[in-house]
Design an enzyme around this catalytic site. Structure first.
Site, PDB file in Angstrom:
ATOM      1  N   GLU A   1       0.876  -1.247  -0.043  1.00 37.06           N
ATOM      2  CA  GLU A   1       0.021   0.022   0.068  1.00 37.06           C
ATOM      3  C   GLU A   1       0.944   1.338   0.037  1.00 37.06           C
ATOM      4  O   GLU A   1       0.423   2.184  -0.412  1.00 37.06           O
ATOM      5  CB  GLU A   1      -0.924  -0.061   1.261  1.00 37.06           C
ATOM      6  CG  GLU A   1      -1.859  -1.167   1.298  1.00 37.06           C
ATOM      7  CD  GLU A   1      -2.943  -0.809  -0.004  1.00 37.06           C
ATOM      8  OE1 GLU A   1      -2.553  -1.004  -1.006  1.00 37.06           O
ATOM      9  OE2 GLU A   1      -4.115  -0.432   0.531  1.00 37.06           O
TER      10      GLU A   1
ATOM     11  N   THR B   1      -5.180   6.858  -5.509  1.00 38.86           N
ATOM     12  CA  THR B   1      -5.094   7.093  -4.150  1.00 38.86           C
ATOM     13  C   THR B   1      -4.322   8.286  -3.553  1.00 38.86           C
ATOM     14  O   THR B   1      -4.614   9.120  -2.928  1.00 38.86           O
ATOM     15  CB  THR B   1      -5.033   5.817  -3.100  1.00 38.86           C
ATOM     16  OG1 THR B   1      -5.984   4.888  -3.621  1.00 38.86           O
ATOM     17  CG2 THR B   1      -5.186   6.129  -1.646  1.00 38.86           C
TER      18      THR B   1
HETATM   19  N1  HSE Z   1      -8.042   5.245   3.289  1.00 41.13           N
HETATM   20  C1  HSE Z   1      -7.404   5.104   2.135  1.00 41.13           C
HETATM   21  C2  HSE Z   1      -7.838   6.581   1.599  1.00 41.13           C
HETATM   22  C3  HSE Z   1      -8.197   4.056   1.195  1.00 41.13           C
HETATM   23  O1  HSE Z   1      -9.159   6.699   1.615  1.00 41.13           O
HETATM   24  O2  HSE Z   1      -7.202   7.275   0.852  1.00 41.13           O
HETATM   25  C4  HSE Z   1      -7.806   4.220  -0.031  1.00 41.13           C
HETATM   26  O3  HSE Z   1      -8.451   2.864  -0.732  1.00 41.13           O
END
Ligand code: HSE
Length: 307
Positions: free
Chosen positions: A128, A181
């Site tokens: 991630e 993201t």
């Molecule tokens: N919590 C993360 C965001 C999840 O909202 O950036 C990304 O899938």
């Protein structure tokens, strides 16, 4: 065992009130991967179908997560990985998390399960980090544990599995645009008002309580986002219309899936989830936005072996 084929579920992170801490795994949407032991040390990604992604291990989230596991392992061999992508990157349903968790879960099985679920989440978080610059766990935790999970703390990492109410279904619509993201995190302000904080943690507690007690009305009342949604929803075509139409058609609540552009709704019973899907699709049909749509139960298990 020398080789294993796994299903890696798509996930919905944040769930409106739980930015970076809440997530759930979907039952019938996800990638497939084949992982096999190799006498050559390190990770070799031998094949990727469905998407154009890097084969070099250190540039691929599955490779980076796998290397993080190998670093902590006494195993002297390596692994070969095949990735069959069904989840589109940049869709908001945990594409990178599926690849990262699939790799480390499969490797752990092949090694005789030396690592705990919590440790696997920590390895997958490195994937991630490569994908979004932040090692968030709200997609990888439900992908490993299944169901709903809460990241109570990041330092130290503390994951709380939450029970899944039996009649809950998710509808997810993915308008065919890609939002990275990393980009949708850049637009977020880093401070919040006390007023919004109070609303948000009230809802987060309400949602967790609703999930534990199978109180569908409480779940619905709590699916509100006073902090992130107002900043991110402008990136998503027809967001306000899709949301209001979902609620009108029986959804308990509706919001941005992860960092978008997918929009999720939770409903009690499959018929409601189907009616919500129809109403979401009608909006994009009308304005000519192409989309994928999924209706799924919440997965009670995370990554799993398939034949
Ligand atoms: N919590 C993360 C965001 C999840 O909202 O950036 C990304 O899938």
């Amino acid at each position: 065992m020398e080789e294993i084929k796994v299903f890696c579920p798509a996930t919905i992170a944040n769930l409106s009130c739980g930015f970076d801490v809440l997530g759930l795994a979907l039952e019938n949407v996800g990638d497939e991967m084949i992982v096999r032991k190799s006498s050559t040390s390190g990770i070799k990604i031998t094949k990727i179908t469905g998407q154009d992604l890097p084969l070099e291990a250190h540039k691929n989230v599955a490779g980076v997560a796998g290397l993080a596991l190998l670093k902590q392992s006494s195993y002297i061999g390596g692994f070969e990985i095949e990735i069959h992508k069904k989840i589109k990157p940049g869709s908001g349903i945990g594409s990178s998390a599926a690849s990262s968790t699939g790799a480390v879960w499969a490797m752990n099985e092949l090694l005789g399960k030396p690592f705990s679920k919590l440790e696997l989440v920590q390895f997958a978080m490195q994937g991630e980090k490569l994908a979004s610059n932040v090692a968030h766990a709200d997609n990888v935790a439900p992908a490993i544990y299944g169901g709903f999970t809460l990241v109570r703390s990041y330092t130290p990492l503390d994951i709380i599995p939450i029970p899944t109410p039996k009649e809950l279904f998710a509808t997810v619509i993915h308008p065919q645009i890609e939002i990275k993201t990393s980009d949708s995190r850049k637009i977020l302000k880093t401070t919040i008002s006390l007023e919004n904080g109070i609303k948000q943690w009230g809802n987060l507690g309400g949602l967790v309580a609703g999930l534990f007690t199978e109180d569908y009305q409480l779940i619905g009342r709590s699916l509100e986002d006073h902090i992130i949604e107002p900043m991110r929803s402008i990136l998503i075509p027809e967001f306000d219309n899709v949301k209001s139409s979902s609620i009108k058609n029986g959804a308990l609540g509706c919001g941005i899936s992860g960092s978008g552009p997918s929009i999720f709704a939770l409903s009690r019973k499959k018929e409601n989830a189907q009616a919500v899907a129809k109403s979401m699709a009608a909006i994009y049909d009308k304005v000519g936005v192409a989309y994928d749509i999924h209706i799924s139960k919440i997965a009670t298990t995370g990554v799993k072996e398939i034949k």
